[in-house]
Design a protein around this motif. Structure first.
Motif, short mmCIF file in Angstrom:
data_model
loop_
_atom_site.label_atom_id
_atom_site.label_comp_id
_atom_site.label_asym_id
_atom_site.label_seq_id
_atom_site.Cartn_x
_atom_site.Cartn_y
_atom_site.Cartn_z
N SER A 66 1.27 -1.21 0.36
CA SER A 66 -0.46 -0.27 -0.25
C SER A 66 0.97 1.17 0.03
N THR A 119 -12.27 5.75 -2.71
CA THR A 119 -13.50 4.12 -2.81
C THR A 119 -12.84 4.05 -1.12
N VAL A 120 -13.75 3.05 -0.53
CA VAL A 120 -13.04 2.46 1.27
C VAL A 120 -14.19 1.32 1.84
N THR A 121 -12.78 0.33 1.22
CA THR A 121 -13.44 -1.34 1.42
C THR A 121 -12.81 -1.50 3.06
N GLY A 122 -13.11 -2.43 3.60
CA GLY A 122 -12.49 -3.47 4.65
C GLY A 122 -11.28 -2.65 4.56
N GLU A 123 -10.86 -2.84 4.16
CA GLU A 123 -9.13 -2.94 4.17
C GLU A 123 -8.13 -1.95 3.78
N ARG A 138 -6.35 1.55 5.00
CA ARG A 138 -7.38 2.11 5.82
C ARG A 138 -6.97 2.87 7.71
N ARG A 198 -3.03 3.10 -3.37
CA ARG A 198 -3.73 2.23 -2.49
C ARG A 198 -3.15 2.16 -0.70
N VAL A 254 -8.52 2.27 1.29
CA VAL A 254 -8.64 3.42 0.58
C VAL A 254 -7.85 3.52 -0.58
N ILE A 255 -9.06 3.68 -1.63
CA ILE A 255 -8.31 3.84 -3.02
C ILE A 255 -8.70 5.25 -3.53
N HIS A 295 -12.65 10.64 2.69
CA HIS A 295 -13.01 9.24 2.55
C HIS A 295 -14.24 9.11 1.25
#
Length: 149
Positions: A3, A99-103, A130, A127, A105-106, A69
């Motif tokens: 990341s 885009t925020v995912t479980g792990e 998070r 990437r 932020v993109i 976010h």
């Protein structure tokens, strides 16, 4: 997958009402420099020294936790990351989808709205872990709050 690292540099711009300018830095490099290198290398004109940070104390971005976010994105899902070097966000904006995912932020799908023909598909995606991203945004918010006090 590795990341990227994120931080937000803040500096006063006395030429812009002594406002606090915020510039995202990715892997230690200001986003302004990264995008300048990309656009210049891709032969885009105009390019170089066109972008500046954003001024959250002067323009209605909302809370930085929401803004960075993607929760204050425009109708097309894009978030303003950089404005013009003159300080005006709409003059020469750089936007991206956040885009925020479980792990993660993109940041991807970068655009320069005044030059819709430009192709930014080779720029990013970036990437971020998070939790580290959240910490960087919280540090930015704290800096802005302390600056307002």
């Amino acid at each position: 997958m590795t990341s990227n690292e994120i931080r937000f540099d803040c500096q006063r711009r006395d030429d812009y009402g002594d406002g606090l300018e915020v510039i995202p830095c990715i892997d230690g490099m200001p986003l302004t420099d990264l995008i300048d290198r990309f656009e210049t290398g891709a032969g885009m004109q105009p390019a170089g020294d066109a972008y500046g940070g954003i001024f959250p104390q002067l323009f209605p971005y909302g809370p930085m936790e929401d803004h960075f976010h993607g929760r204050s994105a425009d109708t097309w899902g894009m978030t303003l990351l950089l404005g013009c070097e003159c300080g005006e966000p709409g003059c020469w904006p750089l936007t991206a989808r956040i885009t925020v995912t479980g792990e993660l932020v993109i940041w991807d799908s970068f655009e320069q709205s005044h030059r819709p023909e430009r192709d930014y598909t080779a720029f990013g995606p970036f990437r971020f872990d998070r939790n580290r991203y959240r910490d960087a945004v919280q540090a930015l918010s704290a800096k802005i709050r302390s600056d307002d006090a």
